[in-house]
Motif scaffolding. Structure first.
Motif, PDB file in Angstrom:
ATOM      1  N   GLU A   1      34.390  40.583  42.303  1.00  0.00           N
ATOM      2  CA  GLU A   1      34.962  40.887  40.989  1.00  0.00           C
ATOM      3  C   GLU A   1      35.277  39.621  40.193  1.00  0.00           C
ATOM      4  O   GLU A   1      34.937  39.529  39.017  1.00  0.00           O
ATOM      5  CB  GLU A   1      36.223  41.745  41.144  1.00  0.00           C
ATOM      6  CG  GLU A   1      36.800  42.133  39.789  1.00  0.00           C
ATOM      7  CD  GLU A   1      37.778  43.297  39.863  1.00  0.00           C
ATOM      8  OE1 GLU A   1      38.062  43.762  40.972  1.00  0.00           O
ATOM      9  OE2 GLU A   1      38.251  43.712  38.794  1.00  0.00           O
TER      10      GLU A   1
ATOM     11  N   ASN B   1      32.850  40.259  26.782  1.00  0.00           N
ATOM     12  CA  ASN B   1      31.459  39.896  27.024  1.00  0.00           C
ATOM     13  C   ASN B   1      31.228  39.634  28.503  1.00  0.00           C
ATOM     14  O   ASN B   1      31.911  38.815  29.117  1.00  0.00           O
ATOM     15  CB  ASN B   1      31.087  38.625  26.242  1.00  0.00           C
ATOM     16  CG  ASN B   1      29.612  38.294  26.375  1.00  0.00           C
ATOM     17  OD1 ASN B   1      28.761  39.134  26.092  1.00  0.00           O
ATOM     18  ND2 ASN B   1      29.295  37.099  26.834  1.00  0.00           N
TER      19      ASN B   1
ATOM     20  N   ASP C   1      44.784  41.660  34.694  1.00  0.00           N
ATOM     21  CA  ASP C   1      43.683  42.494  35.183  1.00  0.00           C
ATOM     22  C   ASP C   1      43.251  43.456  34.084  1.00  0.00           C
ATOM     23  O   ASP C   1      44.084  44.206  33.547  1.00  0.00           O
ATOM     24  CB  ASP C   1      44.175  43.267  36.420  1.00  0.00           C
ATOM     25  CG  ASP C   1      43.062  44.031  37.116  1.00  0.00           C
ATOM     26  OD1 ASP C   1      41.976  44.204  36.533  1.00  0.00           O
ATOM     27  OD2 ASP C   1      43.305  44.458  38.265  1.00  0.00           O
ATOM     28  N   ALA C   2      41.954  43.463  33.796  1.00  0.00           N
ATOM     29  CA  ALA C   2      41.423  44.355  32.755  1.00  0.00           C
ATOM     30  C   ALA C   2      41.694  45.825  33.068  1.00  0.00           C
ATOM     31  O   ALA C   2      41.710  46.663  32.162  1.00  0.00           O
ATOM     32  CB  ALA C   2      39.917  44.133  32.633  1.00  0.00           C
TER      33      ALA C   2
ATOM     34  N   ASP D   1      42.139  36.971  31.637  1.00  0.00           N
ATOM     35  CA  ASP D   1      41.182  36.952  32.752  1.00  0.00           C
ATOM     36  C   ASP D   1      41.986  37.066  34.046  1.00  0.00           C
ATOM     37  O   ASP D   1      43.165  36.741  34.094  1.00  0.00           O
ATOM     38  CB  ASP D   1      40.373  35.643  32.740  1.00  0.00           C
ATOM     39  CG  ASP D   1      39.071  35.763  33.519  1.00  0.00           C
ATOM     40  OD1 ASP D   1      38.008  35.928  32.886  1.00  0.00           O
ATOM     41  OD2 ASP D   1      39.098  35.705  34.777  1.00  0.00           O
TER      42      ASP D   1
ATOM     43  N   GLY E   1      38.514  39.516  29.935  1.00  0.00           N
ATOM     44  CA  GLY E   1      37.620  38.768  30.828  1.00  0.00           C
ATOM     45  C   GLY E   1      37.062  37.556  30.102  1.00  0.00           C
ATOM     46  O   GLY E   1      35.863  37.344  30.033  1.00  0.00           O
TER      47      GLY E   1
HETATM   48  C1  LIG Z   1      30.529  36.307  33.582  1.00  0.00           C
HETATM   49  S1  LIG Z   1      32.197  35.868  33.239  1.00  0.00           S
HETATM   50  C2  LIG Z   1      32.222  36.109  31.471  1.00  0.00           C
HETATM   51  C3  LIG Z   1      33.276  35.273  30.810  1.00  0.00           C
HETATM   52  C4  LIG Z   1      33.314  35.331  29.281  1.00  0.00           C
HETATM   53  N1  LIG Z   1      33.607  36.657  28.775  1.00  0.00           N
HETATM   54  C5  LIG Z   1      32.054  34.801  28.689  1.00  0.00           C
HETATM   55  O1  LIG Z   1      31.302  35.568  28.083  1.00  0.00           O
HETATM   56  O2  LIG Z   1      31.794  33.586  28.830  1.00  0.00           O
HETATM   57  C6  LIG Z   1      33.111  37.281  33.839  1.00  0.00           C
HETATM   58  C7  LIG Z   1      34.611  37.070  33.813  1.00  0.00           C
HETATM   59  O3  LIG Z   1      35.257  38.321  34.064  1.00  0.00           O
HETATM   60  C8  LIG Z   1      36.419  38.054  34.812  1.00  0.00           C
HETATM   61  N2  LIG Z   1      36.887  39.298  35.439  1.00  0.00           N
HETATM   62  C9  LIG Z   1      36.270  40.052  36.396  1.00  0.00           C
HETATM   63  N3  LIG Z   1      37.009  41.129  36.709  1.00  0.00           N
HETATM   64  C10 LIG Z   1      38.109  41.077  35.906  1.00  0.00           C
HETATM   65  C11 LIG Z   1      39.239  41.917  35.758  1.00  0.00           C
HETATM   66  N4  LIG Z   1      39.403  43.027  36.490  1.00  0.00           N
HETATM   67  N5  LIG Z   1      40.173  41.569  34.856  1.00  0.00           N
HETATM   68  C12 LIG Z   1      40.039  40.444  34.103  1.00  0.00           C
HETATM   69  N6  LIG Z   1      38.995  39.610  34.209  1.00  0.00           N
HETATM   70  C13 LIG Z   1      38.028  39.923  35.102  1.00  0.00           C
HETATM   71  C14 LIG Z   1      35.967  36.988  35.792  1.00  0.00           C
HETATM   72  O4  LIG Z   1      37.033  36.299  36.374  1.00  0.00           O
HETATM   73  C15 LIG Z   1      35.116  36.109  34.877  1.00  0.00           C
HETATM   74  O5  LIG Z   1      35.879  35.101  34.285  1.00  0.00           O
END
Ligand SMILES: C[S@@+](CC[C@H](N)C(=O)[O-])C[C@H]1O[C@@H](n2cnc3c(N)ncnc32)[C@H](O)[C@@H]1O
Length: 225
Positions: A10, A119, A102-103, A74, A51
């Motif tokens: 995750e 995104n 947490d989202a 995030d 996120g």
């Molecule tokens: C591929 S990265 C994308 C980051 C950013 N949105 C971008 O486009 O550059 C995915 C992000 O989602 C976060 N993430 C995953 N699960 C999450 C959750 N349940 N709550 C908050 N963030 C989360 C990860 O830690 C990571 O930083």
């Protein structure tokens, strides 16, 4: 038979993963994300980025819109640490507030934000319906929800074609990451069934590139045509 969903971890939560992610060149996709969002929501107001990763999208948004105020959340401390450096370097500490959240459990009241954006995180989340429902909940009536992510390809040949087309010059680790992310992604139909119970019409979710879907939706406001 379509490919089955195979989850990724995750969160990206080592310092090395956060630095590697930040070093990848997402400038083009981030600019397209900001262009598409601002075309849909010229009146941005209070924005939530779910996120946010290393906050590259809030930074790009605030660079083009001095009035933008973004709460950027995030779950991964390592990503937020790099995000804080990026925000500080650009002098955007007053415009972008970073929080570890947490989202799936947003600690905000209903109807707090005039725009909610996200995104490339839905494919990381084991229960994406919960995160999507939370995004709708904290959005004000009349506000814009703008979510973009990878779409899971139909078959192995389509996975290979996307990796060849978009990661040919990347490192083997970066190619493997793209492939794993494609396998963890939802299809458009899977997104639609998760958002329809929250009032989002199927037409709001569209295929927007050879590898992405986008949910672009304005929450109905009572009394507004
Ligand atoms: C591929 S990265 C994308 C980051 C950013 N949105 C971008 O486009 O550059 C995915 C992000 O989602 C976060 N993430 C995953 N699960 C999450 C959750 N349940 N709550 C908050 N963030 C989360 C990860 O830690 C990571 O930083």
């Amino acid at each position: 038979m379509p490919l089955r969903r195979v989850l990724e971890p995750e969160v990206m939560d080592s310092d090395e993963e956060a630095r590697d992610y930040d070093a990848m060149d997402h400038a083009g996709v981030n600019a397209a994300f900001c262009d598409d969002l601002t075309a849909l929501a010229p009146d941005l107001g209070a924005v939530l980025d779910v996120g946010t990763g290393t906050a590259r999208i809030p930074v790009a948004l605030c660079a083009r819109r001095a009035d933008a105020r973004v709460t950027a959340v995030d779950l991964a401390p390592s990503m937020l640490a790099v995000a804080a450096e990026n925000v500080e370097r650009e002098g955007l500490g007053d415009a972008i507030r970073l929080q570890r959240i947490d989202a799936k459990r947003l600690p905000f009241d209903d109807a707090t934000f005039s725009a909610v954006m996200s995104n490339s995180i839905i494919h990381h989340v084991p229960e994406p319906e919960t995160a999507l429902a939370e995004m709708v909940r904290v959005l004000r009536p009349g506000g814009v929800l703008f979510v973009r992510d990878l779409a899971r390809p139909e078959d192995e040949a389509a996975v290979a074609a996307i990796v060849a087309s978009h990661a040919a010059d990347d490192t083997p680790a970066q190619r493997a990451l793209l492939e794993a992310s494609l396998r963890a992604a939802l299809t458009v139909d899977e997104v639609v069934v998760r958002v329809q119970p929250h009032g989002v019409e199927a037409a709001a979710v569209r295929v927007t590139s050879d590898r992405h879907w986008t949910l672009a939706w304005r929450k109905p406001a009572p009394g507004r045509a």
